[in-house]
Design a protein around this motif. Structure first.
Motif, PDB file in Angstrom:
ATOM      1  N   ALA A  11      46.824  -3.800 -39.776  1.00 11.04           N
ATOM      2  CA  ALA A  11      45.829  -3.732 -40.743  1.00 11.04           C
ATOM      3  C   ALA A  11      45.607  -1.941 -39.997  1.00 11.04           C
ATOM      4  CB  ALA A  11      44.537  -3.953 -40.361  1.00 11.04           C
ATOM      5  N   GLY A  12      46.576  -1.247 -40.067  1.00 12.93           N
ATOM      6  CA  GLY A  12      46.427   0.066 -39.984  1.00 12.93           C
ATOM      7  C   GLY A  12      46.430   1.159 -38.623  1.00 12.93           C
ATOM      8  N   ALA A  13      46.989   1.905 -38.483  1.00 11.04           N
ATOM      9  CA  ALA A  13      47.784   3.372 -37.028  1.00 11.04           C
ATOM     10  C   ALA A  13      47.821   4.373 -37.786  1.00 11.04           C
ATOM     11  CB  ALA A  13      48.746   2.179 -36.736  1.00 11.04           C
ATOM     12  N   SER A  14      48.323   4.827 -36.589  1.00 13.34           N
ATOM     13  CA  SER A  14      48.271   6.730 -37.247  1.00 13.34           C
ATOM     14  C   SER A  14      48.311   6.717 -36.308  1.00 13.34           C
ATOM     15  CB  SER A  14      47.313   7.055 -38.775  1.00 13.34           C
ATOM     16  OG  SER A  14      47.559   5.878 -39.609  1.00 13.34           O
ATOM     17  N   ASN A  15      48.434   8.583 -36.188  1.00 13.46           N
ATOM     18  CA  ASN A  15      48.402   9.077 -35.363  1.00 13.46           C
ATOM     19  C   ASN A  15      47.975  11.046 -35.397  1.00 13.46           C
ATOM     20  OD1 ASN A  15      50.409   8.008 -32.898  1.00 13.46           O
ATOM     21  ND2 ASN A  15      52.137   8.377 -33.598  1.00 13.46           N
ATOM     22  N   ALA A  16      47.292  11.319 -35.136  1.00 10.15           N
ATOM     23  CA  ALA A  16      47.238  12.644 -35.541  1.00 10.15           C
ATOM     24  C   ALA A  16      47.047  13.860 -34.119  1.00 10.15           C
ATOM     25  CB  ALA A  16      45.687  12.741 -36.575  1.00 10.15           C
ATOM     26  N   TRP A  17      47.244  15.069 -34.034  1.00 11.45           N
ATOM     27  CA  TRP A  17      46.609  15.956 -33.199  1.00 11.45           C
ATOM     28  C   TRP A  17      46.788  17.504 -33.441  1.00 11.45           C
ATOM     29  CZ3 TRP A  17      50.432  11.775 -31.735  1.00 11.45           C
ATOM     30  CH2 TRP A  17      51.855  12.173 -32.446  1.00 11.45           C
ATOM     31  N   GLY A  64      49.069  31.404 -30.944  1.00 14.09           N
ATOM     32  CA  GLY A  64      47.944  31.854 -31.069  1.00 14.09           C
ATOM     33  C   GLY A  64      47.762  32.017 -32.959  1.00 14.09           C
ATOM     34  N   GLY A  65      47.968  30.948 -33.476  1.00 16.45           N
ATOM     35  CA  GLY A  65      47.394  30.227 -34.798  1.00 16.45           C
ATOM     36  C   GLY A  65      47.285  28.878 -34.508  1.00 16.45           C
ATOM     37  N   THR A  66      46.110  28.216 -35.008  1.00 14.86           N
ATOM     38  CA  THR A  66      45.896  26.453 -34.557  1.00 14.86           C
ATOM     39  C   THR A  66      46.993  25.575 -35.159  1.00 14.86           C
ATOM     40  OG1 THR A  66      44.953  26.532 -36.687  1.00 14.86           O
ATOM     41  CG2 THR A  66      42.792  26.321 -34.996  1.00 14.86           C
ATOM     42  N   LEU A  67      47.248  24.528 -34.672  1.00 12.23           N
ATOM     43  CA  LEU A  67      48.788  23.642 -34.806  1.00 12.23           C
ATOM     44  C   LEU A  67      47.957  22.264 -35.655  1.00 12.23           C
ATOM     45  CD1 LEU A  67      50.955  24.832 -31.972  1.00 12.23           C
ATOM     46  CD2 LEU A  67      50.859  24.806 -34.117  1.00 12.23           C
ATOM     47  N   LEU A  68      48.551  21.601 -36.056  1.00 12.36           N
ATOM     48  CA  LEU A  68      47.922  19.716 -36.631  1.00 12.36           C
ATOM     49  C   LEU A  68      49.310  19.056 -36.885  1.00 12.36           C
ATOM     50  CD1 LEU A  68      45.982  17.992 -37.261  1.00 12.36           C
ATOM     51  CD2 LEU A  68      45.789  18.829 -39.410  1.00 12.36           C
ATOM     52  N   ALA A  69      49.263  17.565 -36.063  1.00 14.68           N
ATOM     53  CA  ALA A  69      50.790  16.904 -37.147  1.00 14.68           C
ATOM     54  C   ALA A  69      49.782  15.593 -37.135  1.00 14.68           C
ATOM     55  CB  ALA A  69      51.099  16.858 -35.874  1.00 14.68           C
ATOM     56  N   GLY A  70      49.830  15.023 -38.066  1.00 16.43           N
ATOM     57  CA  GLY A  70      49.477  14.251 -38.606  1.00 16.43           C
ATOM     58  C   GLY A  70      50.323  12.956 -39.019  1.00 16.43           C
ATOM     59  N   ASP A  71      50.361  11.298 -39.283  1.00 18.53           N
ATOM     60  CA  ASP A  71      51.706  10.395 -39.400  1.00 18.53           C
ATOM     61  C   ASP A  71      50.576   9.833 -40.045  1.00 18.53           C
ATOM     62  OD1 ASP A  71      52.636   9.176 -36.733  1.00 18.53           O
ATOM     63  OD2 ASP A  71      52.041  11.305 -36.230  1.00 18.53           O
ATOM     64  N   PRO A  72      50.169   9.148 -40.798  1.00 24.76           N
ATOM     65  CA  PRO A  72      49.552   8.449 -41.201  1.00 24.76           C
ATOM     66  C   PRO A  72      50.104   6.970 -40.422  1.00 24.76           C
ATOM     67  CG  PRO A  72      49.206   8.684 -43.259  1.00 24.76           C
ATOM     68  CD  PRO A  72      49.515  10.245 -41.995  1.00 24.76           C
ATOM     69  N   HIS A  73      49.473   5.679 -41.028  1.00 15.74           N
ATOM     70  CA  HIS A  73      50.918   4.370 -40.946  1.00 15.74           C
ATOM     71  C   HIS A  73      49.807   3.822 -41.850  1.00 15.74           C
ATOM     72  CE1 HIS A  73      52.311   5.497 -36.333  1.00 15.74           C
ATOM     73  NE2 HIS A  73      52.404   6.407 -36.973  1.00 15.74           N
ATOM     74  N   LEU A  74      51.275   3.218 -42.911  1.00  9.88           N
ATOM     75  CA  LEU A  74      51.486   1.605 -43.594  1.00  9.88           C
ATOM     76  C   LEU A  74      51.948   1.311 -43.578  1.00  9.88           C
ATOM     77  CD1 LEU A  74      49.241   3.413 -46.513  1.00  9.88           C
ATOM     78  CD2 LEU A  74      48.373   1.515 -44.678  1.00  9.88           C
ATOM     79  N   GLY A  75      52.070  -0.390 -44.279  1.00  9.64           N
ATOM     80  CA  GLY A  75      53.344  -1.428 -43.929  1.00  9.64           C
ATOM     81  C   GLY A  75      54.093  -0.412 -45.226  1.00  9.64           C
ATOM     82  N   TRP A 130      44.073  18.991 -42.758  1.00  9.16           N
ATOM     83  CA  TRP A 130      43.377  17.626 -42.280  1.00  9.16           C
ATOM     84  C   TRP A 130      44.821  16.476 -42.019  1.00  9.16           C
ATOM     85  CZ3 TRP A 130      42.772  20.123 -47.147  1.00  9.16           C
ATOM     86  CH2 TRP A 130      42.654  19.576 -47.698  1.00  9.16           C
ATOM     87  N   ALA A 131      44.119  15.496 -41.077  1.00  9.22           N
ATOM     88  CA  ALA A 131      44.788  14.303 -41.150  1.00  9.22           C
ATOM     89  C   ALA A 131      44.405  13.003 -40.760  1.00  9.22           C
ATOM     90  CB  ALA A 131      46.415  14.209 -39.562  1.00  9.22           C
ATOM     91  N   ILE A 132      44.765  11.163 -41.369  1.00  3.50           N
ATOM     92  CA  ILE A 132      43.750  10.735 -40.876  1.00  3.50           C
ATOM     93  C   ILE A 132      44.254   9.833 -39.622  1.00  3.50           C
ATOM     94  CG2 ILE A 132      42.278  11.260 -42.777  1.00  3.50           C
ATOM     95  CD1 ILE A 132      44.398   9.244 -44.337  1.00  3.50           C
ATOM     96  N   THR A 133      43.673   9.471 -39.560  1.00  4.93           N
ATOM     97  CA  THR A 133      43.832   8.230 -38.496  1.00  4.93           C
ATOM     98  C   THR A 133      43.244   6.616 -38.740  1.00  4.93           C
ATOM     99  OG1 THR A 133      43.309   8.863 -36.455  1.00  4.93           O
ATOM    100  CG2 THR A 133      44.910   9.690 -36.571  1.00  4.93           C
ATOM    101  N   VAL A 166      58.413  -2.989 -39.920  1.00  2.98           N
ATOM    102  CA  VAL A 166      58.006  -2.976 -41.201  1.00  2.98           C
ATOM    103  C   VAL A 166      56.655  -2.073 -41.465  1.00  2.98           C
ATOM    104  CG1 VAL A 166      58.497  -5.362 -41.247  1.00  2.98           C
ATOM    105  CG2 VAL A 166      56.207  -4.706 -40.804  1.00  2.98           C
ATOM    106  N   HIS A 167      55.989  -1.284 -40.767  1.00  2.64           N
ATOM    107  CA  HIS A 167      55.146  -0.069 -40.831  1.00  2.64           C
ATOM    108  C   HIS A 167      54.800   0.227 -39.205  1.00  2.64           C
ATOM    109  CE1 HIS A 167      51.163   0.042 -40.083  1.00  2.64           C
ATOM    110  NE2 HIS A 167      50.205  -0.548 -41.528  1.00  2.64           N
ATOM    111  N   GLY A 168      55.221   1.843 -40.063  1.00  2.00           N
ATOM    112  CA  GLY A 168      54.624   2.901 -39.630  1.00  2.00           C
ATOM    113  C   GLY A 168      54.477   4.145 -40.172  1.00  2.00           C
ATOM    114  N   ALA A 169      55.069   5.652 -40.059  1.00  2.00           N
ATOM    115  CA  ALA A 169      54.144   6.826 -40.554  1.00  2.00           C
ATOM    116  C   ALA A 169      55.413   6.872 -41.605  1.00  2.00           C
ATOM    117  CB  ALA A 169      54.529   8.066 -39.555  1.00  2.00           C
ATOM    118  N   GLY A 170      55.083   6.160 -42.753  1.00  2.00           N
ATOM    119  CA  GLY A 170      55.219   6.003 -44.062  1.00  2.00           C
ATOM    120  C   GLY A 170      55.745   8.227 -45.026  1.00  2.00           C
ATOM    121  N   TYR A 171      54.042   9.046 -43.795  1.00  2.00           N
ATOM    122  CA  TYR A 171      54.298   9.776 -43.856  1.00  2.00           C
ATOM    123  C   TYR A 171      54.349  10.908 -43.083  1.00  2.00           C
ATOM    124  CZ  TYR A 171      52.195  14.923 -44.695  1.00  2.00           C
ATOM    125  OH  TYR A 171      51.693  16.269 -45.042  1.00  2.00           O
TER     126      TYR A 171
END
Length: 822
Positions: A261-267, A277-288, A328-331, A753-758
């Motif tokens: 029903a959903g997963a994801s990573n973001a930090w 010296g700048g901000t960093l963001l990683a995101g990978d939303p997971h879907l089927g 921005w990233a979402i989990t 079957v379900h993972g980081a499509g992005y």
């Protein structure tokens, strides 16, 4: 004889010629819908000329003089590349799949009609902000401009699938985009299935204390003991709970399988934790996984500045990405936003249900479902004060519903005042983290953890409506509860400031892997169920292992394939098996077991696609869990089709007597956990021999763990499936940061079957060095070279540039489309 041969030769030649002509005709018709990216087109609906530059990865960069025209361009590009996907999503939301696919999708249409998703979307249109209404209308105009172009120029109906399924192309409307969000909310909501499984397991277990083993709480402060489900639902059948669940045809169903029903990573890292010296963001939303991916990469030039990232065809917004000021990233937050309610029927009038104030009439409406090649059916949809009444077939609800009752659903997404779209549009214009958090108050469902960065600050905020529950709720939302008891009913929503929020933390790093984020007591809790208890351990170690981070270290974490579950569980289950066996002859089961244990003894837990150890480990743990639970749960054990690491750990550490699961109730002797571990390993090795039939050293995890980017409609069609499905050998697993959730279903239980499509990684010290990727390609047309061209990059852990530099987009562009106003 010579004459017969001559005629046979002629007939064969004619057959070959006809086949070639047939293939040529099919190719011609299908290729007519391949979009032309280099052209000038006059259209209605824009105020000034706009330009769509397709960079060398076919990512559209939309340059317009107004926001309205930019949204028009996004609608046009979505329809160019993903029209079939968009129409399928719309039909899903409308409950009209059976008009194309016949009886196979009737259950899905029935459920969607009962939830009334499309009418709720229509009602929500008027509640959007003026800017969002403008975006929705312009986006719809862009989609319709492409549909009009297809009709006027006979462009192969817009996609090859439209030749196989005679689908009409009615104009796109603003409500359609809101309906797509509703469908996504359904795909990302898993508490319904968890409640049903907990109820069935509660009924099935003779020892109720074992429920805490097989469905353990994530470590942290515990929750008070719950009543047995049988006490909440007198008359619920223990026998029915143990019956096998009827096999569900998941064809085109947006209802997620349990655990999917959903997963994801973001930090994110603040400047103090960044080498640049700048901000960093990683995101990978997971879907089927599907072909094409649900994600579509795009850039728009808005009046507030450029914005680039991942979109979902049908929705006019960058859902994950960055602007010039914000990333921005979402989990998936795993907020408990669904509750099931038992509704007692009036024995004298089944059109009434029991409420705290007595019997009350259901709200009802009839709806006709048209079915291809069959007679239409009429359903009567019913609603209670708690929500819509669900069919008994949904997750086999009928097995836990006592006679004389039905089950209704309370869910935050069932709102006709849903302003989630306004929050998404507002986020693209936000200037900093604080304003983004304030704008996101309008977001309703599906609940997400929103991770944010601006030039100086990192933050994470849970967005989405949090239901207000009564402290006296009988099941605390973990089991279906009597809907006529006032304390079990929702009492509105909690204030937005009650949603968890972490802004500028002292450690300089925030993140989420669907792990438990807060531990507030009920009813101000967030959830009893969480999506991860394992990946977060690896993430914490990787974040704390460096004083400062870079874009590349964030990529390294995003692609990490070490399983903390394997590192924890193998020493437990193999403790009495390693180095204790006697010498065994070649070809015996004992020798085979020793070889497997020898390989695992030297393994570091990395789920690498080229190694044999991940396959041996995964097969062993699957067989082990099945042996532990099969005698207690019977056919219900099939529902536990993924390894539960916390359960295995409790059993082998004998937490609160959990080692009792190792003893087979129906046998005459007392089995130990070592016995069961040894037998399970033998089971796994037999299965491996029967399935792969090769030496253990020659096994490859990637052969079993193939990513299944399958076409949702044509993926099972003989011959055609080889053209439309994208299969890739992949690393990772259920409990790695590079998560590749396995199917759990025989005969191929380890398909990915379900993972980081992005995936995206953004560095605000040098924003144009940011990178992103989707898992297939930009086009939904299987004859396009852009159907799967990004897939191999994605599989290898590579990315493409995520730059807002117009000149970089124009360099080696695959086409430039100019839309001019009529």
């Amino acid at each position: 004889m010579r004459l017969v041969f001559r005629w046979l030769l002629r007939l064969a030649t004619l057959a070959i010629l006809l086949a070639v002509i047939g293939v040529g005709l099919v190719y011609y018709l299908a290729s007519r819908s391949l979009p032309d990216y280099s052209k000038t087109l006059r259209v209605d609906g824009i105020t000034a000329d706009l330009e769509i530059v397709r960079d060398n990865s076919n990512v559209p960069h939309i340059f317009a003089r107004s926001d309205r025209d930019a949204y028009f361009g996004l609608g046009y590009t979505h329809a160019q590349d993903r029209l079939w996907q968009m129409m399928l999503l719309r039909r899903t939301a409308q409950g009209r799949l059976s008009e194309l696919f016949g009886s196979r999708t009737v259950d899905t249409d029935t459920l969607i009609r009962r939830l009334d998703l499309y009418n709720l979307a229509r009602a929500s249109v008027e509640h959007q902000t003026p800017e969002t209404l403008d975006a929705l209308e312009a986006y719809a105009a862009g989609v319709n401009a492409r549909i009009d172009e297809i009709n006027r120029r006979s462009l192969g109906r817009g996609a090859p699938e439209f030749f196989l399924f005679d689908a009409r192309l009615p104009p796109w409307q603003p409500a359609d985009s809101l309906a797509v969000i509703k469908v996504m909310a359904l795909q990302l909501s898993g508490h319904l299935s968890e409640e049903v499984l907990r109820a069935r397991t509660s009924l099935a277990l003779e020892d109720e204390d074992k429920l805490a083993d097989i469905l353990p709480d994530i470590p942290g402060d515990g929750v008070a003991a719950l009543p047995e489900y049988a006490a909440l639902a007198p008359g619920a059948s223990r026998t029915a709970a143990l019956e096998p669940v009827p096999e569900r045809d998941g064809f085109l169903s947006p209802l997620p399988e349990r655990g999917l029903a959903g997963a994801s990573n973001a930090w994110a890292a603040a400047p103090s934790r960044s080498a640049s010296g700048g901000t960093l963001l990683a995101g990978d939303p997971h879907l089927g996984f599907t072909a094409p991916s649900i994600w579509y990469l795009a850039r728009m030039q808005l009046t507030a500045g450029g914005v680039i990232g991942g979109t979902i065809p049908g929705i006019p917004a960058i859902m994950v990405g960055r602007s010039e000021q914000l990333g921005w990233a979402i989990t998936s937050s795993y907020l408990d936003d669904q509750d099931l309610h038992l509704e007692e029927l009036n024995p004298d009038d089944p059109q009434q249900y029991r409420t705290p104030d007595g019997w009350k009439e259901f709200r009802t409406r009839r709806s006709i479902i048209e079915i291809k090649d069959a007679q239409p059916i009429t359903i009567t949809m019913r609603w209670t004060d708690n929500g819509p009444v669900l069919p008994g077939s949904v997750y086999d609800l009928g097995a836990i519903t006592p006679q004389g009752h039905v089950m209704s659903l309370s869910w935050t997404a069932l709102s006709g005042r849903d302003t989630s779209m306004s929050a998404a549009v507002g986020l693209m214009g936000a200037q900093d983290v604080r304003s983004a958090i304030e704008l996101s108050e309008a977001y309703v469902a599906p609940s997400q953890n929103l991770t944010l960065i601006d030039d100086e600050t990192v933050a994470m905020k849970t967005i989405g409506t949090m239901p207000r529950r009564d402290p006296g709720h009988q099941s605390r939302g973990r089991l279906p509860s009597p809907g006529w008891v006032e304390a079990n009913r929702w009492q509105g929503r909690l204030p937005y400031d009650q949603n968890p929020e972490f802004v500028a933390p002292a450690g300089g790093v925030v993140g989420n892997t669907n792990n438990k984020v807060i531990d507030r007591p009920f009813p101000r809790h967030m959830s009893h169920e969480w999506g991860d208890s394992q990946r977060v351990m690896r993430w914490r170690a990787m974040m704390q292992g460096r004083e400062v981070h870079t874009r590349d270290s964030f990529i390294e974490a995003q692609l990490d394939t070490v399983s903390p579950a394997a590192r924890t569980l193998l020493p437990l289950i193999g403790a009495d098996l390693w180095f204790t066996g006697e010498a065994a002859a070649e070809g015996t089961p004992e020798r085979r077991r020793a070889e497997a244990l020898s390989l695992l003894a030297d393994w570091n837990g990395e789920m690498n696609e080229h190694m044999p150890e991940p396959l041996i480990y995964a097969a062993w743990l699957r067989a082990l869990q099945d042996r532990l639970i099969r005698d207690e749960l019977g056919p219900l054990a099939d529902e536990y089709d993924h390894v539960q690491p916390l359960f295995i750990e409790r059993v082998f550490r004998d937490v609160s007597g959990a080692s009792a699961w190792c003893n087979v109730i129906r046998s005459s002797r007392d089995e130990t956990c070592t016995d069961i571990a040894r037998l399970a390993l033998d089971d796994a090795l037999v299965w491996i021999d029967e399935t792969y039939g090769t030496a253990l050293e020659s096994l490859r995890w990637g052969n079993a763990h193939q990513a299944t980017h399958d076409h949702p409609v044509l993926g099972d069609v003989p011959v055609l499936r080889y053209f439309v499905n994208i299969r890739q050998s992949t690393s990772g697993g259920d409990h790695t940061l590079q998560r590749g959730r396995t199917s759990g279903q025989d005969p191929e239980p380890f398909l990915n079957v379900h993972g980081a499509g992005y995936r995206g990684v953004y560095d605000f010290a040098d924003p144009d060095s940011s990178v992103f990727i989707n898992s297939t390609g930009q086009s939904g047309h299987f004859l396009s070279r852009h159907y799967d061209d990004l897939g191999q990059l994605w599989r290898r852990g590579e990315y493409i540039p995520m730059s807002l530099d117009p000149e970089l987009a124009r360099a080696a562009a695959v086409g430039v489309t100019r839309l001019t106003a009529k």
